[in-house]
Design a protein around this motif. Structure first.
Motif, PDB file in Angstrom:
ATOM      1  N   ASP A  34      41.157  40.150  39.516  1.00 18.12           N
ATOM      2  CA  ASP A  34      41.479  41.507  39.967  1.00 18.12           C
ATOM      3  C   ASP A  34      41.079  42.494  38.890  1.00 18.12           C
ATOM      4  N   HIS A  86      42.307  48.312  43.656  1.00 18.02           N
ATOM      5  CA  HIS A  86      41.589  47.442  42.719  1.00 18.02           C
ATOM      6  C   HIS A  86      40.556  46.622  43.487  1.00 18.02           C
ATOM      7  N   HIS A 116      39.164  42.889  44.185  1.00 20.48           N
ATOM      8  CA  HIS A 116      39.354  41.442  44.025  1.00 20.48           C
ATOM      9  C   HIS A 116      37.971  40.823  44.066  1.00 20.48           C
ATOM     10  N   HIS A 150      45.946  32.493  43.000  1.00 22.02           N
ATOM     11  CA  HIS A 150      45.026  33.631  43.043  1.00 22.02           C
ATOM     12  C   HIS A 150      43.619  33.131  42.751  1.00 22.02           C
ATOM     13  N   HIS A 154      39.556  44.010  49.268  1.00 19.45           N
ATOM     14  CA  HIS A 154      40.428  45.205  49.281  1.00 19.45           C
ATOM     15  C   HIS A 154      39.659  46.514  49.336  1.00 19.45           C
TER      16      HIS A 154
HETATM   17 ZN   LIG Z   1      43.118  39.526  43.835  1.00 21.29          ZN
END
Ligand SMILES: [Zn+2]
Length: 456
Positions: A336, A411, A413, A332, A380
């Motif tokens: 987030d 959420h 990112h 990742h 996102h």
């Molecule tokens: Zn993320």
């Protein structure tokens, strides 16, 4: 009888005329006046220790006869190439040559590269047409000189660092190299054009003990390097296990149904394409989109931390398990942050919008450039409020949070990139980190912050 004699004469006359005509017909093309053409495949302004040169020599008429290349400097003269048989009759010759001026006894400074070519025309008493072209070049075999203005630089695994240094040759390319990765430096102090800076990263996936050095290359191709005094702080990243099942994989696949290749039939095959192939493609595109930058620092103090509670962290290792087996892995590469649904997402600092569109697993995505290779990414999003090319101010709303791409809940990112490499975002919103790793670098070098000049 007289009649027969005169007709014989006539026949002889016609024969002579035909012969002259045929001769002229044969000879005429050999007398063409089109001289050869000479061009350099790429411009050549400097000659380093070893410079390669590609020449394109052509002749529209009877083809080439010979080509000669000479390097001339004051009284010194050195023939680099003298070709006859290799080019004979060719309409086009591509000639590659390596020039090593020191071995030819040349000195530093101006020199002339003389390229001559002749063709197979019968003009000028069989000598043919000739072209001479001269190119002024600078012999420079001295590498640029590098000096670091930074004391010890501390960098975290996956984090960023800043180097301040000088390069004595103005038109050099320069920066920092970490292992094989090359980071580009900038010249943000117009009063001191020799003083440079470069943000660099210790990538989260790089092995231990990577060599970290300054590098510079002058226009003649001479290279210099200098080890940087860097202390790397190793840390381990978290590992999360994600259990896969068909329902989950089908749900994810449905979002990318129009992109998944037809040969990916099973839910797992589809999931692997999204999680690996598409992820890799998206990260490569992000790398390219976030690299273009400019010399000045458009952010100040810190990057503003976006709103929301932390859900996943930078560097998290993810293991995807199906039937008790790890079938896929990912890392990742951002933070987030979950806030209220469709909450306004603000620019973390002033900058330029480099990208505002769909980006596969990242969904609707904005990439902002803040100068000197520093960029931020927002993924996102449910809605985009900016477009590529826009200028944005710190705090300006650039979109609304969402769950587009590979996201299961609303959420944001948030990623930070340095010259296209993902780095730990939390460093950039921590005033202590900025103090110790950015502001201190300018202070110890006796330089002001490299902000844009007034009016820019
Ligand atoms: Zn993320």
């Amino acid at each position: 009888m007289a009649r027969g004699k005169s007709s014989l004469w006539l026949i002889v006359l016609v024969l002579i005329l035909v012969l002259i005509g045929a001769g002229a017909f044969y000879v005429w093309p050999h007398l063409e006046g089109e001289p050869p053409q000479i061009a350099l495949a790429t411009p050549l302004k400097h000659l380093g220790k070893s410079s390669s040169l590609t020449l394109k020599v052509s002749d529209q008429g009877r083809g080439l006869s010979w080509v000669r290349v000479t390097l001339v400097q004051e009284q010194r003269k050195s023939v680099l190439l003298n070709q006859t048989s290799e080019v004979l009759g060719a309409p086009l010759a591509t000639l590659k040559l390596d020039i090593k001026p020191l071995e030819m006894g040349m000195r530093q400074g101006q020199a002339t590269l003389v390229v001559e070519a002749g063709d197979r025309s019968w003009r000028s008493w069989m000598k043919g047409n000739m072209t001479v072209k001269e190119f002024q070049v600078m012999v420079d075999t001295t590498p640029p000189r590098l000096a670091s203005l930074s004391q010890i630089i501390h960098i975290n695994r996956g984090g960023a660092g800043l180097a301040v240094y000088t390069v004595n040759e103005a038109d050099s390319q320069h920066g920092v190299r970490v292992g094989d990765l090359v980071f580009t430096g900038w010249s943000p102090w117009p009063q001191q054009p020799g003083t440079k800076l470069c943000y660099f990263a210790y990538p989260e996936d790089a092995p231990k003990d990577q060599a970290i050095e300054l590098w510079a290359q002058d226009p003649a191709g001479n290279q210099a390097k200098l080890p940087l005094n860097v202390k790397v702080h190793w840390k381990n990243f978290r590992t999360d296990v994600i259990n896969l099942n068909d329902a989950f994989m089908n749900k994810v696949a449905a979002r990318f149904a129009d992109q998944i290749p037809a040969d990916r039939q099973t839910p797992l095959a589809k999931f692997l394409w999204i999680n690996q192939d598409l992820r890799q493609k998206n990260n490569a595109k992000i790398h390219e989109a976030s690299k273009p930058s400019q010399a000045y620092q458009l952010w100040q103090n810190t990057l503003e931390r976006p709103l929301g509670a932390r859900k996943a962290a930078f560097g998290d290792r993810r293991e995807y398990v199906l039937d008790k087996k790890v079938v896929s892995r990912s890392v990742h590469l951002g933070q987030d942050l979950a806030h209220t649904e469709r909450s306004p997402v603000k620019a973390t600092a002033s900058g330029m919008v480099r990208y505002a569109a769909d980006m596969g697993i990242y969904g609707n995505c904005v990439i902002l450039s803040h100068g000197q290779g520093v960029a931020t990414l927002y993924g996102h999003l449910s809605e985009l409020k900016v477009k590529a090319g826009d200028k944005v101010a710190r705090g300006q709303v650039i979109g609304l949070s969402g769950m587009t791409g590979l996201a299961l809940g609303d959420h944001l990112h948030f990623s930070v990139l340095v010259d296209g490499v993902f780095v730990q975002p939390t460093e950039w919103w921590d005033p202590h980190w900025v103090q110790d790793n950015v502001l201190l670098r300018f202070k110890e070098a006796g330089l002001p912050q490299p902000l844009p000049p007034a009016g820019k």
